[in-house]
Design a protein around this motif. Structure first.
Motif, PDB file in Angstrom:
ATOM      1  N   ARG A 187      20.354  16.260  27.456  1.00  0.00           N
ATOM      2  CA  ARG A 187      21.026  15.838  28.689  1.00  0.00           C
ATOM      3  C   ARG A 187      20.672  14.404  29.073  1.00  0.00           C
ATOM      4  NH1 ARG A 187      21.284  20.850  28.410  1.00  0.00           N
ATOM      5  NH2 ARG A 187      22.684  22.202  29.583  1.00  0.00           N
ATOM      6  N   ARG A 188      19.453  14.040  28.792  1.00  0.00           N
ATOM      7  CA  ARG A 188      19.018  12.693  29.185  1.00  0.00           C
ATOM      8  C   ARG A 188      19.816  11.606  28.477  1.00  0.00           C
ATOM      9  NH1 ARG A 188      13.927  12.249  32.201  1.00  0.00           N
ATOM     10  NH2 ARG A 188      15.167  13.948  32.985  1.00  0.00           N
ATOM     11  N   ASP A 189      20.453  11.988  27.356  1.00  0.00           N
ATOM     12  CA  ASP A 189      21.211  10.980  26.604  1.00  0.00           C
ATOM     13  C   ASP A 189      22.677  10.894  27.018  1.00  0.00           C
ATOM     14  OD1 ASP A 189      19.029  10.168  25.068  1.00  0.00           O
ATOM     15  OD2 ASP A 189      19.296  11.879  23.714  1.00  0.00           O
ATOM     16  N   ILE A 190      23.100  11.810  27.884  1.00  0.00           N
ATOM     17  CA  ILE A 190      24.497  11.742  28.327  1.00  0.00           C
ATOM     18  C   ILE A 190      24.654  10.564  29.281  1.00  0.00           C
ATOM     19  CG2 ILE A 190      26.380  12.975  29.454  1.00  0.00           C
ATOM     20  CD1 ILE A 190      24.905  15.573  28.902  1.00  0.00           C
ATOM     21  N   GLY A 191      25.564   9.668  28.949  1.00  0.00           N
ATOM     22  CA  GLY A 191      25.777   8.501  29.802  1.00  0.00           C
ATOM     23  C   GLY A 191      24.551   7.630  29.904  1.00  0.00           C
ATOM     24  N   LYS A 192      23.802   7.528  28.819  1.00  0.00           N
ATOM     25  CA  LYS A 192      22.559   6.750  28.844  1.00  0.00           C
ATOM     26  C   LYS A 192      22.817   5.301  29.251  1.00  0.00           C
ATOM     27  CE  LYS A 192      18.309   6.210  26.233  1.00  0.00           C
ATOM     28  NZ  LYS A 192      17.672   6.104  24.916  1.00  0.00           N
ATOM     29  N   ILE A 218      15.213  20.722  32.058  1.00  0.00           N
ATOM     30  CA  ILE A 218      15.260  20.460  33.494  1.00  0.00           C
ATOM     31  C   ILE A 218      14.202  21.241  34.252  1.00  0.00           C
ATOM     32  CG2 ILE A 218      16.704  20.862  35.549  1.00  0.00           C
ATOM     33  CD1 ILE A 218      19.082  19.912  33.928  1.00  0.00           C
TER      34      ILE A 218
END
Lengths: 233, 233
Positions: free
Chosen positions: A214-219, A161
């Motif tokens: 993090r980018r893959d959470i809830g993708k 981030i």
DNA sequence: GTCTATACTACGATAGAC
DNA sequence: GTCTATCGTAGTATAGAC
């Protein structure tokens, strides 16, 4: 440096009557500005609130803007104290960040009236005064950003981030309170402070056990349309 | 239902001249309101910006407030579209939440000028119009809260965090953009949207590998003083 | 320190000619 | 659809008496 005639003695901490009146005026102004906005408030409104005639206000101020600047300065001083405390905290960047978040939120709520005026109406300040306030506000953002970067170097905050973006997000979360907070709300200021800190630190803290970026959470599934750019204005 | 004389044909999609002028007027108003605030803007300012005399504006509006309401309504319509899309998304609450965050931020940026007016000046709307806007805004918050609660029931969002407080925090982060966003900034709207989603989802998502309760991340040492309550105003 | 009184300006809105 | 002209109001700020 000479004592005025109304001063009673050297170590008298009580404000002189004129100082009390002054305070009363600025606090009334803060309340009314927060409620109706600076531009929509008249000198008359403030005079009515303290029970004197509008002409009499000019014994205390030179212009309406003096009222605004006074209120905003007081709001700003509350925030400064937190930055000074921050440097005294012992611990890693996560500890300091939790402190910064909780202290900032609690102090925003403590000064909610003046903070509301600050954020709503600091644009109405003219030239020099406006620039001064903007500069001070940027300092705050810089410090927060730096803190996040420190955490990344210490290995306790994710490098996923961007600190710049994160600090803007955090400040938004913390500064938005003046839009919705009321003492009658369901949560205490302390609960709000802890929860916001939990949310932010949970989002930033490195966690060895975390399996995914993090980018893959809830993708999002492929092909989901998001709003396109540009303001139709 | 009769065609006006200036209409050229039944399937002519081009707006009539008067409609273009109307649009031009409301867009000028939006720009000036965003810059100086509604109360500090005069009808004269708007008239100057479109190059007509102030009296002529009253051919298009009945009052200054009509300009404000028009702008705010347009800002609000942009947000509504996102809520409708949300129900079409396939996936768990995390997927829907990521969509909600990214779409909301992108749409705020897309309509940044009108959104700025919305948040700065909707208080200046009178009675009925004010209540209408507040009610619509609350709907948005309700939906977000519901989504977080769904995620907790599905077991994909931590139960550590109160959905009410989280939704207020998220909205603050997303709505604050009008205070700082400029197209010249270092990050694209899409980067901002992804990063904010990463931060929030990282903070909310349940993660079996995470060893500690969120409240223990960056836990403050005993005896660190935080600001006390109550506004000195 | 507050009052009376007032100068000066700007604003929102309307009426009626073109 | 835009103009000229104007009415009525309310605003900030000042001057000088008490």
């Amino acid at each position: 440096m000479a004592e005025t005639a109304t001063r009673t003695g050297g170590d008298d901490k009580r404000p002189r009557p004129s100082q009390e009146r002054r305070k009363e005026i600025f606090e009334a102004a803060a309340r009314i500005f927060a409620e109706k906005g600076y531009a929509a408030t008249s000198i008359q409104d403030v005079a009515d609130a303290v029970g004197i005639l509008k002409g009499s206000l000019y014994y205390y101020i030179d212009s309406k803007e003096d009222l605004l600047f006074g209120v905003i300065q007081q709001a700003h001083e509350g925030g400064l104290a937190n930055l000074e405390q921050l440097d005294k905290i012992e611990g890693d960047a996560l500890v300091k960040l939790r402190y910064a978040i909780e202290a900032h939120l609690l102090s925003n709520i403590k000064n909610i009236v003046k903070i509301g005026v600050f954020f709503q109406d600091f644009r109405s300040l003219s030239g020099e005064r406006h620039d001064y306030i903007v500069k001070e506000r940027d300092l705050y953002d810089q410090r927060l950003r730096e803190l996040i970067r420190e955490g990344q170097e210490q290995g306790v905050i994710t490098r996923d981030i961007d600190p710049k973006i994160a600090s803007l997000g955090i400040l938004g979360m913390l500064n938005w309170v003046y839009q919705w907070y009321t003492p009658e709300g369901p949560a205490t200021p302390e609960e709000l402070a802890s929860t916001f800190a939990d949310l932010i630190l949970g989002g930033l803290a490195v966690d060895e056990g975390r399996p995914a970026k993090r980018r893959d959470i809830g993708k999002l599934p492929e092909g989901v349309p998001l709003p396109a750019r540009q303001d139709p204005v």
